[in-house]
Design an enzyme around this catalytic site. Sequence first.
Site, PDB file in Angstrom:
ATOM      1  N   TYR A 283       5.137  -2.286 -25.031  1.00  0.00           N
ATOM      2  CA  TYR A 283       4.883  -3.002 -23.539  1.00  0.00           C
ATOM      3  C   TYR A 283       3.993  -2.626 -22.784  1.00  0.00           C
ATOM      4  O   TYR A 283       3.980  -1.111 -23.075  1.00  0.00           O
ATOM      5  CB  TYR A 283       6.174  -3.796 -23.596  1.00  0.00           C
ATOM      6  CG  TYR A 283       6.938  -4.219 -23.402  1.00  0.00           C
ATOM      7  CD1 TYR A 283       6.226  -5.199 -24.908  1.00  0.00           C
ATOM      8  CD2 TYR A 283       7.774  -5.368 -23.336  1.00  0.00           C
ATOM      9  CE1 TYR A 283       6.906  -6.670 -25.450  1.00  0.00           C
ATOM     10  CE2 TYR A 283       8.429  -6.468 -23.977  1.00  0.00           C
ATOM     11  CZ  TYR A 283       7.770  -6.875 -25.276  1.00  0.00           C
ATOM     12  OH  TYR A 283       8.697  -7.971 -25.473  1.00  0.00           O
TER      13      TYR A 283
ATOM     14  N   LEU B   4       4.940 -24.329 -20.665  1.00  0.00           N
ATOM     15  CA  LEU B   4       5.400 -25.991 -20.547  1.00  0.00           C
ATOM     16  C   LEU B   4       5.976 -26.252 -20.188  1.00  0.00           C
ATOM     17  O   LEU B   4       6.500 -27.391 -19.994  1.00  0.00           O
ATOM     18  CB  LEU B   4       5.033 -25.839 -21.828  1.00  0.00           C
ATOM     19  CG  LEU B   4       4.827 -27.350 -23.068  1.00  0.00           C
ATOM     20  CD1 LEU B   4       3.899 -27.798 -22.069  1.00  0.00           C
ATOM     21  CD2 LEU B   4       4.574 -27.460 -24.077  1.00  0.00           C
TER      22      LEU B   4
END
Length: 329
Positions: free
Chosen positions: A53, A221
Amino acid sequence: MEYTQLGRTGLKVSRLVLGTMNFGPLTDEADSHTIMDAALDAGINFFDTANVYGWRENKGRTEEIIGNWFAGSSERRDKVVLATKVYGNMAAEGDAWPNHDKLSALNIRRAVDASLKRLRTDHIDVYQFHHVDRSTPFEEIWQAVDVLVRQGKILYVGSSNFPGYKIAQANEIAARRGTMGLVSEQCLYNLAERRAEMEIVPAAREYGLGVIPWSPLQGGLLGGVLKKEAEGGRRASGRTADTLADPAKRAQIQAYEDLLDKHGLEPGEAALAWLLTRPGVTGPIVGPRTAEQLASALRAVELELGEELLAGLDEIFPGPGPSPEAFAW
């Protein structure tokens, strides 16, 4: 905050997991520390990260940010159940050598020591395999893990993005060696993406692994994207925009948002709350970019979804059904 056991272990973890992937690339160090402070104050004790990351030229940056936060107070590390991952290549772009990635004993040893240095700690609570390594046998992987456990560098081991058969294979080999094996599986799982219910969740439950869903809002979404567009907010982009370009998918998301509006619920909070009702789920990973997004995620723990709403969500986003009946009969 509610707590539960991580799989078959005695380890108690919060029902929400703080994901840190945005720390560095999208959220600067000061704001990242503010979010971690707020998470700990709210009772979130399970923090998830990965050695890669920070991405590309900043691989490892997220672990460094967490390590600097730990260094600010000795109490922080004591309260946090820390999980990180190994698999991705950590070499600088253009400088990769053959053993700088995956799950060989050599890379596992190298990666653990590097993560410990960046995280400024002497041990990792849950060390996770970020992906399946098809070229390294589990006998070698478990041998490397056994050494690290004896050294006190790691306590538990989890997987991420494993199919059901690999969860079974890994734990059967661990059992033959007389070791604990995998205790958690981190997988893509949400209302719009329920394929994990076919094999991954059943395998995890059979072998006593806690299920830790990532992308619980399917990249935004399920976070009220259509409502935000209508109100003049940020328009969908990337995979979310591609999905909404399909008229059938757009209608599905509209039905989802309309249902939650009828019940007076925020879509993102309801999507997280739904995951907390699913059998075998320890807690979803929330990856806030801001303190406000964390506050919204925290409200999901307090939501109780009624049977009518749950049935409505199943109607909009039908799951695959029980395995193997769903594909065999």
